[in-house]
Design a protein around this motif. Structure first.
Motif, PDB file in Angstrom:
ATOM      1  N   ALA A  31     -13.739  -3.791 114.497  1.00  0.00           N
ATOM      2  CA  ALA A  31     -12.788  -4.893 114.593  1.00  0.00           C
ATOM      3  C   ALA A  31     -13.024  -5.735 115.843  1.00  0.00           C
ATOM      4  O   ALA A  31     -12.569  -6.879 115.921  1.00  0.00           O
ATOM      5  CB  ALA A  31     -11.357  -4.360 114.593  1.00  0.00           C
ATOM      6  N   ASP A  80     -14.781  -9.553 115.975  1.00  0.00           N
ATOM      7  CA  ASP A  80     -14.197 -10.884 115.800  1.00  0.00           C
ATOM      8  C   ASP A  80     -13.436 -11.351 117.035  1.00  0.00           C
ATOM      9  O   ASP A  80     -12.688 -12.324 116.984  1.00  0.00           O
ATOM     10  CB  ASP A  80     -13.304 -10.940 114.557  1.00  0.00           C
ATOM     11  CG  ASP A  80     -12.022 -10.122 114.692  1.00  0.00           C
ATOM     12  OD1 ASP A  80     -11.846  -9.443 115.728  1.00  0.00           O
ATOM     13  OD2 ASP A  80     -11.187 -10.170 113.762  1.00  0.00           O
ATOM     14  N   PRO A  88      -8.001  -5.910 111.254  1.00  0.00           N
ATOM     15  CA  PRO A  88      -7.354  -7.112 110.692  1.00  0.00           C
ATOM     16  C   PRO A  88      -6.215  -6.841 109.717  1.00  0.00           C
ATOM     17  O   PRO A  88      -5.156  -7.466 109.801  1.00  0.00           O
ATOM     18  CB  PRO A  88      -8.521  -7.839 110.012  1.00  0.00           C
ATOM     19  CG  PRO A  88      -9.713  -7.476 110.843  1.00  0.00           C
ATOM     20  CD  PRO A  88      -9.476  -6.042 111.264  1.00  0.00           C
ATOM     21  N   ARG A 126      -2.845  -6.048 111.481  1.00  0.00           N
ATOM     22  CA  ARG A 126      -2.317  -6.935 112.517  1.00  0.00           C
ATOM     23  C   ARG A 126      -0.938  -7.468 112.112  1.00  0.00           C
ATOM     24  O   ARG A 126      -0.571  -7.474 110.949  1.00  0.00           O
ATOM     25  CB  ARG A 126      -3.306  -8.079 112.778  1.00  0.00           C
ATOM     26  CG  ARG A 126      -4.573  -7.573 113.443  1.00  0.00           C
ATOM     27  CD  ARG A 126      -5.670  -8.626 113.567  1.00  0.00           C
ATOM     28  NE  ARG A 126      -6.873  -8.016 114.138  1.00  0.00           N
ATOM     29  CZ  ARG A 126      -8.067  -8.606 114.178  1.00  0.00           C
ATOM     30  NH1 ARG A 126      -8.204  -9.838 113.695  1.00  0.00           N
ATOM     31  NH2 ARG A 126      -9.107  -7.982 114.709  1.00  0.00           N
TER      32      ARG A 126
END
Length: 335
Positions: A198, A201, A270, A273
């Motif tokens: 992760a 990004d 992601p 989140r």
């Protein structure tokens, strides 16, 4: 340019050469980064002689006519797929010996090594608006990223501390906290590696930084590198009920347990989140530090200045900005 400066590449770094390296770094750091602790000689020796993850290291020492060390350069040459175009430069010149050509000679040696190693991108870090930034600009580097460095003091009481403890104790239905020291437990290794991906990004501005593919072997290797140089790595993670590692945070405690420790990665996968997990794991890590390492009084972290979400998380926890650095990139011409 002065011909009294001699640059030679270090092969197997001796104890004497490590001491010389430390001498230069200590003088450079004290001048350019007042208030930033200088690595102790043991840390420098471990950095120069220990293994690196997904890379190998080249080192140079510049000396004056009298043999006094005046400058150093270290080049981390990345070797992992996704980053095998990249090298990272660390360069220091003793302030008492600047403007004699040492920095230029060291940079020339590093750029030549980049060409030999077929690396197209060279990145370097310098204090914002400091001499390193001016040096980089004069030599063709372009500014690619600005980092905001923040500090959290753990010895402050009052409202901020009470708020932080409330965050750490908050319930997050469907998730649980787990933690470890050093190498990830075998049963969590694959899930941790998936969560590590992760980080690919995260904002990196205009840096040609590439990406890293994490697997269980790589996360174990990373922990081994940290342990081999005498440092301690603490990790706390949020695990979903289905066994997925939804997020994590890491703290590096340099050997000797100094008062200031370094934030390593914090990431949330992601699809997890928006639930406050990053805030939760970081607050829980602060509580863990207070309980297990009462001598630690400061945590330093850094965020890209456009990483609005993580900056907001850190400010909520009580981190305060105290300095800025910039990342520069040189596009290395092919041979």
């Amino acid at each position: 340019m002065s011909t009294s400066v001699h640059v030679h590449q270090l092969q197997r770094v001796s104890a004497t050469e490590a001491v010389a390296w430390h001498q230069v770094v200590a003088a450079s750091t004290a001048h350019d980064l007042p208030g930033v602790p200088t690595p102790d000689p043991g840390q420098i020796h471990a950095q120069l002689t220990g293994p690196a993850l997904g890379s190998h290291r080249l080192s140079w020492l510049a000396t004056g006519a009298d043999g006094v060390p005046v400058g150093v350069a270290g080049l981390r040459v990345f070797t992992s797929p996704g980053q095998d175009h990249l090298a990272e430069l660390e360069l220091h010149v003793d302030p008492a010996h600047r403007r004699l050509g040492a920095g230029s000679l060291l940079l020339s040696a590093a750029v030549a090594a980049c060409r030999t190693e077929n690396r197209r991108s060279l990145i370097a870090t310098a204090a914002a608006d400091g001499p390193g930034e001016a040096f980089s600009a004069r030599r063709g580097f372009r500014r690619a990223l600005t980092l905001d460095h923040l500090m959290l003091r753990l010895d402050e009481d009052g409202k901020d501390r009470a708020d932080l403890l409330r965050i750490a104790d908050a319930e997050h239905p469907g998730y649980r906290l787990t933690g470890w020291t050093g190498t990830v437990p075998d049963g969590l290794a694959d899930a941790f590696a998936a969560a590590k991906n992760a980080m690919n990004d995260m904002p990196v501005g205009d840096l040609d930084y590439g990406s890293v593919a994490w697997d269980a072997d790589r996360v174990r290797a990373m922990a081994a590198v940290v342990a081999d140089r005498g440092d301690t790595l603490l990790t706390l993670a949020a695990v979903h009920g289905d066994g997925t590692m939804a997020g994590y945070t890491e703290i590096l405690i340099p050997q000797g347990v100094p008062q200031r420790v370094q934030q390593y990665d914090t990431a949330v996968v992601p699809e997890h989140r928006g639930h406050g997990l990053g805030l939760w794991v970081k607050a829980a890590m602060v509580r863990r530090l207070r309980a297990e390492y009462p001598g630690v009084v400061e945590i330093e972290t850094d965020n890209a200045d456009d990483n609005v979400h993580m900056l907001a998380v850190n400010h909520r926890l009580g981190f305060r900005s105290y300095r800025r650095t910039r990342e520069f990139q040189l596009d290395v011409p092919a041979n």
